[in-house]
Scaffold this motif. Structure first.
Motif, PDB file in Angstrom:
ATOM      1  N   ARG A  83       0.848  -1.196   0.000  1.00 31.26           N
ATOM      2  CA  ARG A  83       0.000   0.000   0.000  1.00 31.26           C
ATOM      3  C   ARG A  83       0.884   1.246   0.000  1.00 31.26           C
ATOM      4  N   GLU A  84       0.284   2.378  -0.407  1.00 25.36           N
ATOM      5  CA  GLU A  84       1.043   3.619  -0.449  1.00 25.36           C
ATOM      6  C   GLU A  84       1.453   4.040   0.962  1.00 25.36           C
ATOM      7  N   MET A  85       2.489   4.862   1.028  1.00 24.37           N
ATOM      8  CA  MET A  85       2.956   5.341   2.330  1.00 24.37           C
ATOM      9  C   MET A  85       1.908   6.254   2.973  1.00 24.37           C
ATOM     10  N   ASP A  86       1.979   6.374   4.277  1.00 23.32           N
ATOM     11  CA  ASP A  86       1.056   7.198   5.053  1.00 23.32           C
ATOM     12  C   ASP A  86       1.662   8.592   5.208  1.00 23.32           C
ATOM     13  N   PHE A  87       0.982   9.583   4.641  1.00 20.21           N
ATOM     14  CA  PHE A  87       1.501  10.942   4.667  1.00 20.21           C
ATOM     15  C   PHE A  87       1.059  11.744   5.892  1.00 20.21           C
ATOM     16  N   GLY A  88       0.497  11.081   6.873  1.00 19.09           N
ATOM     17  CA  GLY A  88       0.186  11.745   8.125  1.00 19.09           C
ATOM     18  C   GLY A  88      -0.645  13.007   7.937  1.00 19.09           C
ATOM     19  N   ASP A  89      -0.191  14.092   8.556  1.00 19.64           N
ATOM     20  CA  ASP A  89      -0.947  15.348   8.520  1.00 19.64           C
ATOM     21  C   ASP A  89      -0.931  16.010   7.144  1.00 19.64           C
ATOM     22  N   TRP A  90      -0.081  15.545   6.258  1.00 19.08           N
ATOM     23  CA  TRP A  90      -0.085  16.064   4.887  1.00 19.08           C
ATOM     24  C   TRP A  90      -1.280  15.540   4.089  1.00 19.08           C
ATOM     25  N   THR A  91      -1.893  14.476   4.545  1.00 16.52           N
ATOM     26  CA  THR A  91      -2.967  13.830   3.799  1.00 16.52           C
ATOM     27  C   THR A  91      -4.080  14.814   3.468  1.00 16.52           C
ATOM     28  N   GLY A  92      -4.483  14.820   2.209  1.00 16.97           N
ATOM     29  CA  GLY A  92      -5.561  15.679   1.759  1.00 16.97           C
ATOM     30  C   GLY A  92      -5.130  17.079   1.370  1.00 16.97           C
ATOM     31  N   ASN A  93      -3.855  17.409   1.563  1.00 15.40           N
ATOM     32  CA  ASN A  93      -3.344  18.736   1.220  1.00 15.40           C
ATOM     33  C   ASN A  93      -2.673  18.732  -0.143  1.00 15.40           C
ATOM     34  N   THR A  94      -2.780  19.856  -0.833  1.00 13.67           N
ATOM     35  CA  THR A  94      -2.108  20.011  -2.121  1.00 13.67           C
ATOM     36  C   THR A  94      -0.635  20.345  -1.876  1.00 13.67           C
ATOM     37  N   TRP A  95       0.134  20.291  -2.967  1.00 15.30           N
ATOM     38  CA  TRP A  95       1.554  20.613  -2.871  1.00 15.30           C
ATOM     39  C   TRP A  95       1.743  22.046  -2.369  1.00 15.30           C
ATOM     40  N   ASP A  96       0.926  22.983  -2.863  1.00  4.06           N
ATOM     41  CA  ASP A  96       1.049  24.375  -2.413  1.00  4.06           C
ATOM     42  C   ASP A  96       0.684  24.519  -0.940  1.00  4.06           C
ATOM     43  N   GLU A  97      -0.310  23.773  -0.484  1.00  2.00           N
ATOM     44  CA  GLU A  97      -0.735  23.864   0.911  1.00  2.00           C
ATOM     45  C   GLU A  97       0.325  23.341   1.874  1.00  2.00           C
ATOM     46  N   ILE A  98       1.149  22.418   1.412  1.00  2.00           N
ATOM     47  CA  ILE A  98       2.229  21.912   2.274  1.00  2.00           C
ATOM     48  C   ILE A  98       3.156  23.060   2.666  1.00  2.00           C
ATOM     49  N   GLN A  99       3.433  23.942   1.715  1.00  2.00           N
ATOM     50  CA  GLN A  99       4.298  25.088   2.004  1.00  2.00           C
ATOM     51  C   GLN A  99       3.618  26.059   2.956  1.00  2.00           C
ATOM     52  N   SER A 100       2.360  26.371   2.690  1.00  7.14           N
ATOM     53  CA  SER A 100       1.670  27.380   3.495  1.00  7.14           C
ATOM     54  C   SER A 100       1.325  26.893   4.899  1.00  7.14           C
ATOM     55  N   LYS A 101       0.991  25.608   5.033  1.00  4.68           N
ATOM     56  CA  LYS A 101       0.571  25.086   6.338  1.00  4.68           C
ATOM     57  C   LYS A 101       1.723  24.547   7.184  1.00  4.68           C
ATOM     58  N   PHE A 102       2.715  23.961   6.513  1.00  4.76           N
ATOM     59  CA  PHE A 102       3.767  23.260   7.262  1.00  4.76           C
ATOM     60  C   PHE A 102       5.149  23.888   7.083  1.00  4.76           C
ATOM     61  N   GLY A 103       5.257  24.882   6.190  1.00  7.01           N
ATOM     62  CA  GLY A 103       6.540  25.539   5.976  1.00  7.01           C
ATOM     63  C   GLY A 103       7.575  24.638   5.340  1.00  7.01           C
ATOM     64  N   MET A 104       7.116  23.681   4.538  1.00  9.35           N
ATOM     65  CA  MET A 104       8.009  22.743   3.862  1.00  9.35           C
ATOM     66  C   MET A 104       7.711  22.751   2.363  1.00  9.35           C
ATOM     67  N   SER A 105       8.713  22.441   1.582  1.00  9.54           N
ATOM     68  CA  SER A 105       8.512  22.314   0.147  1.00  9.54           C
ATOM     69  C   SER A 105       8.152  20.881  -0.193  1.00  9.54           C
ATOM     70  N   ALA A 106       6.985  20.682  -0.787  1.00 14.12           N
ATOM     71  CA  ALA A 106       6.565  19.328  -1.150  1.00 14.12           C
ATOM     72  C   ALA A 106       7.492  18.700  -2.181  1.00 14.12           C
ATOM     73  N   PHE A 107       8.252  19.529  -2.886  1.00 10.04           N
ATOM     74  CA  PHE A 107       9.205  18.992  -3.860  1.00 10.04           C
ATOM     75  C   PHE A 107      10.330  18.221  -3.172  1.00 10.04           C
ATOM     76  N   ASP A 108      10.495  18.448  -1.869  1.00 12.09           N
ATOM     77  CA  ASP A 108      11.514  17.731  -1.082  1.00 12.09           C
ATOM     78  C   ASP A 108      10.908  16.554  -0.328  1.00 12.09           C
ATOM     79  N   TRP A 109       9.762  16.044  -0.818  1.00 13.69           N
ATOM     80  CA  TRP A 109       8.997  15.079  -0.033  1.00 13.69           C
ATOM     81  C   TRP A 109       9.767  13.813   0.319  1.00 13.69           C
ATOM     82  N   LEU A 110      10.612  13.318  -0.584  1.00  4.58           N
ATOM     83  CA  LEU A 110      11.345  12.096  -0.270  1.00  4.58           C
ATOM     84  C   LEU A 110      12.395  12.336   0.817  1.00  4.58           C
TER      85      LEU A 110
END
Length: 213
Positions: free
Chosen positions: A90-117
């Motif tokens: 099964r796919e990995m569990d993205f925790g609190d990122w679940t349901g958020n867009t790539w842009d929202e990861i930056q605005s909500k968590f202060g992280m770049s989704a492009f660095d997800w790995l």
């Protein structure tokens, strides 16, 4: 991982599920959202089955998630072959990122989704899956598959994140290094295991998307 390879060549076709429903495009769904395929995603599954129709396969393994099951359905019908379901794919569990867009990861968590790995490998996704657990469950699946089918041809239908984990384990490189490679919807990657060679793992095909008719 290489120390566990049997002494026989083997081919593994790693197939990512097709495009997901439009509402989940560029959204981190992971293992918590069991979305289905878009119409294009269904066609991608058909294209994979068509492209591989003359390729002998001994067995199909698959993630239990809906988007994967819908992608493999054309291949299963074409061959009269039912997949063996492995929950560990099964796919990995993205925790609190679940349901958020790539842009929202930056605005909500202060992280770049492009660095997800890289973020996953350093366990920095809030309430996300521990990377040691992720690698362990995927490795367990792959060792089961490898030892069950020495000298075989196997299809593994799963997810983009999981394909990257598989490649990282087989190549014995950090997961973050797999950010250099795209694994698109409906793509096929082919890995050969040749334990008698110095380079026991060879990538013969990477991220090939069969044309949709």
């Amino acid at each position: 991982m290489k120390s566990h390879l049997p002494g026989h060549p083997m081919q593994i076709y790693l197939i990512r599920h097709g495009q997901v429903e439009e509402g989940y495009h560029k959204v981190f769904g992971g293992s918590r959202i069991n979305m289905g395929l878009s119409p294009r995603g269904v066609k991608q599954g058909e294209a994979v089955a068509e492209w591989l129709k003359d390729t002998p396969l001994d067995v199909m393994y698959a993630s239990p998630m809906l988007r994967v099951q819908q992608t493999l359905a054309p291949m299963a019908a074409q061959r009269g072959m039912q997949p063996q379901i492995l929950p560990g794919l099964r796919e990995m569990d993205f925790g609190d990122w679940t349901g958020n867009t790539w842009d929202e990861i930056q605005s909500k968590f202060g992280m770049s989704a492009f660095d997800w790995l890289e973020i996953i490998e350093s366990n920095r996704i809030p309430n996300g899956e521990d990377v040691a657990n992720l690698k362990s469950r995927v490795q367990e699946c792959m060792l089961q598959i490898i030892h069950a089918h020495p000298n075989g041809k196997v299809a593994v239908y799963c997810h983009g994140g999981i394909i990257r984990v598989i490649l990282a384990l087989l190549l014995e490189v950090p997961l973050a290094h797999l950010a250099h490679f795209n694994i698109e919807y409906g793509s096929i990657s082919l890995v050969e295991l040749l334990p008698e060679r110095k380079h026991a793992v060879e990538i013969e095909l990477l991220n090939f998307q069969p044309p949709i008719k």
